[in-house]
Design an enzyme around this catalytic site. Structure first.
Site, mmCIF file in Angstrom:
data_model
loop_
_atom_site.group_PDB
_atom_site.id
_atom_site.type_symbol
_atom_site.label_atom_id
_atom_site.label_comp_id
_atom_site.label_asym_id
_atom_site.label_seq_id
_atom_site.Cartn_x
_atom_site.Cartn_y
_atom_site.Cartn_z
ATOM 1 C CE LYS A 271 31.884 62.288 43.384
ATOM 2 N NZ LYS A 271 30.753 63.002 42.818
ATOM 3 C CE LYS B 108 37.804 60.714 34.015
ATOM 4 N NZ LYS B 108 36.403 60.274 34.168
ATOM 5 C CE LYS C 6 34.563 69.090 36.567
ATOM 6 N NZ LYS C 6 33.514 69.257 35.575
#
Ligand code: TRP
Length: 335
Positions: free
Chosen positions: A118, A200, A203
């Site tokens: 992140k 994966k 969204k």
């Protein structure tokens, strides 16, 4: 009393956008199944405190939070039976979070792969909350004395640190926390991106064709499945280099309950055109009832409010016992 109770499960999900088919299959559906199974006492939380470790537009966050609650109910969670609540409505998360911050080492936190990922992705906003995120997540779990935590692969490391913290605190102050175990769902299907089967389904993918949102309309679902990457073999089977087709088979399997073998037989001798049509239809049918429920629930804001208020009240009751115990043990004067 404490040991007569059913084993307790706690899980959390961040309100950072409409869940994808991958989130539904990997998390939401398991939550619903676990609650229906009735073997465990389930506490489910919308982790809004966690979501602001990444910049959020307040309006969007508010909308995403309520939408997610409605979706969880639409997917079949029973918010009257067991608590579904917003993390920010239970101040004990922050209260225990702080104490755990003081028992978590910088070294441990710097090893977290999610922090590394992140902070690479949001290089302009590497904030302290992003760094101490795992201590807050540990608080989420330990507050409820959860025995088990259903988490995906990407959260395993956070559960590990939670266990370490529980043991560290118990060792220093006598037994305080249940040391939680990861809960591995019986049927774990990983849904991958429709555009790149090595990643994966997410969204936050910049390519909208890579994921199906649980609220996509039938037309959009059909289009996205038709645009999904495959391979040049034109044969519906698993195997080396067939990850994209296998991913569509997994989706079809989840939506229809058919096994991979049955699916290979069903499409024997047929091309991808027919196969994709069927996969698309199956996904539409799987999501239809959820979307219908969602639209109904969204019309009833009072009901939503009742669910999250009751949920938070029940959560606070349990969480407060733990915080009182912890505050006493570390040496704070009783208020
Ligand atoms: N970190 C989790 C995620 O991003 C969400 C979460 C927050 C969570 N607190 C939790 C999951 C406690 C399980 C238990 O997916």
């Amino acid at each position: 009393m404490e040991n007569e109770r059913k084993k307790r499960i706690l899980s959390g999900i961040q309100p950072t956008g409409t869940p994808t088919l991958g989130n539904y299959v990997g998390a939401l559906k398991n939550w619903v199944d676990l609650q229906k199974e009735d073997k465990y006492e389930c506490f489910y939380m919308i982790a809004d405190l966690h979501s602001i470790t990444v910049k959020q537009d307040p309006k969007v966050l508010r909308k995403n939070s309520l939408d997610l609650l409605a979706l969880l109910l639409a997917a079949g969670l029973d918010g009257e039976k067991e608590p579904i609540f917003f993390q920010s409505h239970v101040p004990q998360h922050s209260q225990l979070g702080w104490v755990l911050d003081c028992y978590t080492y910088m070294g441990e936190l710097s090893r977290m792969t999610q922090f590394k990922d992140k902070s690479a992705k949001h290089a302009e906003n590497i904030n302290a909350g992003l760094f101490t995120y795992p201590a807050l997540m540990a608080a989420d779990i330990l507050l409820y004395q959860a025995d088990m935590v259903p988490v995906g692969k990407d959260q395993k490391q956070h559960l590990e640190i939670t266990r370490d913290l529980a043991k560290r605190f118990n060792g220093a102050y006598s037994d305080t926390f249940v040391v939680p175990e990861p809960y591995i769902p019986k049927v774990g299907a990983n849904i991958m991106s429709l555009q790149d089967p090595m990643h994966k389904m997410s969204k936050s993918d910049t390519n909208e064709n890579a994921y199906i949102s649980v609220l996509d309309d039938p037309d959009r679902i059909m289009k996205k499945i038709k645009r999904a990457v495959t391979d040049s073999e034109a044969c519906v089977r698993r195997g080396e280099g067939k990850e994209a087709v296998e991913n569509l088979m997994t989706i079809y399997s989840v939506a229809t309950g058919k096994t991979m073998e049955e699916i290979e037989k069903e499409f024997d001798g047929q091309g991808y055109g027919v196969f994709k049509e069927k996969v698309g239809e199956a996904v539409v049918e799987m999501l239809r009832p959820i979307q219908e429920n969602y639209n109904e629930i969204m019309k009833n804001k009072d009901y939503l409010e009742k669910i999250y208020r009751d949920g938070a009240e029940r959560a606070r009751y349990v969480a407060n016992k733990t915080v009182s115990k912890v505050y006493r043990k570390v040496g704070f004067i009783q208020p």
